[in-house]
Design a protein around this motif. Structure first.
Motif, PDB file in Angstrom:
ATOM      1  N   MET A   1      -6.648 -37.428-125.043  1.00  0.00           N
ATOM      2  CA  MET A   1      -7.597 -36.892-125.965  1.00  0.00           C
ATOM      3  C   MET A   1      -7.329 -35.491-126.957  1.00  0.00           C
ATOM      4  O   MET A   1      -6.699 -34.615-126.512  1.00  0.00           O
ATOM      5  N   VAL A   2      -7.604 -35.778-128.544  1.00  0.00           N
ATOM      6  CA  VAL A   2      -6.899 -34.584-129.162  1.00  0.00           C
ATOM      7  C   VAL A   2      -8.322 -33.930-129.787  1.00  0.00           C
ATOM      8  O   VAL A   2      -9.418 -34.389-129.901  1.00  0.00           O
ATOM      9  N   LYS A   3      -8.018 -32.599-129.582  1.00  0.00           N
ATOM     10  CA  LYS A   3      -9.274 -31.790-130.217  1.00  0.00           C
ATOM     11  C   LYS A   3      -9.029 -31.463-131.578  1.00  0.00           C
ATOM     12  O   LYS A   3      -7.937 -31.129-132.189  1.00  0.00           O
ATOM     13  N   TYR A   4     -10.150 -31.877-132.350  1.00  0.00           N
ATOM     14  CA  TYR A   4     -10.105 -31.607-134.004  1.00  0.00           C
ATOM     15  C   TYR A   4     -10.802 -30.332-134.195  1.00  0.00           C
ATOM     16  O   TYR A   4     -11.750 -30.338-133.713  1.00  0.00           O
ATOM     17  N   TRP A 131      -5.288 -30.616-134.999  1.00  0.00           N
ATOM     18  CA  TRP A 131      -5.197 -31.166-134.311  1.00  0.00           C
ATOM     19  C   TRP A 131      -4.533 -30.822-133.130  1.00  0.00           C
ATOM     20  O   TRP A 131      -3.347 -30.472-133.045  1.00  0.00           O
ATOM     21  N   SER A 133      -3.503 -31.026-128.846  1.00  0.00           N
ATOM     22  CA  SER A 133      -3.456 -31.924-127.793  1.00  0.00           C
ATOM     23  C   SER A 133      -2.435 -31.482-126.831  1.00  0.00           C
ATOM     24  O   SER A 133      -1.809 -30.459-126.892  1.00  0.00           O
ATOM     25  N   SER A 134      -2.546 -32.243-125.612  1.00  0.00           N
ATOM     26  CA  SER A 134      -1.537 -31.658-124.518  1.00  0.00           C
ATOM     27  C   SER A 134      -1.342 -32.868-123.835  1.00  0.00           C
ATOM     28  O   SER A 134      -2.131 -33.745-123.271  1.00  0.00           O
ATOM     29  N   LYS A 135      -0.236 -32.761-122.985  1.00  0.00           N
ATOM     30  CA  LYS A 135       0.239 -34.036-122.144  1.00  0.00           C
ATOM     31  C   LYS A 135       0.418 -33.489-120.809  1.00  0.00           C
ATOM     32  O   LYS A 135       0.732 -34.272-120.004  1.00  0.00           O
ATOM     33  N   THR A 140      -5.086 -30.282-119.280  1.00  0.00           N
ATOM     34  CA  THR A 140      -5.252 -30.695-120.803  1.00  0.00           C
ATOM     35  C   THR A 140      -6.343 -29.903-121.419  1.00  0.00           C
ATOM     36  O   THR A 140      -6.143 -29.451-122.683  1.00  0.00           O
ATOM     37  N   GLN A 144      -6.101 -26.893-124.477  1.00  0.00           N
ATOM     38  CA  GLN A 144      -6.630 -27.207-125.913  1.00  0.00           C
ATOM     39  C   GLN A 144      -7.570 -26.006-126.283  1.00  0.00           C
ATOM     40  O   GLN A 144      -7.484 -26.020-127.280  1.00  0.00           O
TER      41      GLN A 144
END
Length: 210
Positions: A1-4, A131, A133-135, A140, A144
């Motif tokens: 999931m990406v934080k915007y 944007w 993100s973290s893997k 995560t 973020q």
């Protein structure tokens, strides 16, 4: 999931001035974390747009809880790619930056558009998007949130740095930097505390002799 994240701001200078300041913004008192900047390539397109790619090296101290996931040399520095497209006819400049180091732990991609402010053509409007993100499984969300907080802090420094460079370009004396203001306030606080301590010591000494 990406934080915007997105925000908008403006600089009280013309687009032409901001365009020139963009290439001269390092170093400034708000960019001590920027170590180097190197042009990888630059070209002018047939429609007279200027396309550039630069490599930036910045100090980027990871939070202590994340340092154990990174090699020692990677926990202290970050390498950033910055692409930019300048359209002098349309008077817009679009930049895109992203980190190429420890991107698995945290990746931040930023897009900025600089254009003439529609309400005041002597000012420049900046629209910024990011944007994050973290893997890194299990961390995560924490990473973020950390990345977003740091990004917001850096946006403030970036705008202050722009204002400083623009003031110098226009022959004005730049306003006192945040670091200078903090130092002065710290000195004033320390001096006030010292005087208060003297008063308390003097009162205690008087009581001793009463």
């Amino acid at each position: 999931m990406v934080k915007y994240f997105s925000c908008a701001g403006f600089l009280k200078s013309s687009w032409d001035q901001v365009f020139l300041a963009f290439w001269q913004r390092y170093p400034n008192p708000y960019s001590n974390h920027v170590l180097t900047e190197d042009i990888i390539f630059r070209e002018v397109t047939p429609d007279n747009c200027l396309i550039s790619r630069r490599l930036l090296t910045k100090t980027s101290r990871a939070p202590r809880w994340a340092e154990r996931f990174l090699p020692a040399h990677m926990a202290q520095k970050a390498y950033i790619i910055e692409d930019s497209v300048v359209d002098p006819r349309g008077r817009t400049m679009t930049t895109r930056t992203w980190n190429i180091s420890h991107a698995r732990v945290m990746s931040i991609e930023e897009r900025c558009v600089y254009r003439v402010n529609p309400d005041n053509n002597s000012w420049t409007e900046i629209k910024r998007e990011a944007w994050i993100s973290s893997k890194l499984y299990g961390l995560t969300r924490a990473i973020q949130e950390f990345g977003l907080a740091r990004f917001k802090s850096n946006v403030t420094k970036t705008m202050k740095g722009f204002e400083y460079v623009l003031a110098k370009m226009q022959g004005e004396l730049p306003t006192r930097t945040l670091a200078e203001t903090a130092t002065v306030k710290a000195r004033e606080t320390a001096l006030a505390a010292k005087e208060k301590a003297k008063d308390l010591a003097s009162q205690a000494q008087k009581k001793q002799y009463v």
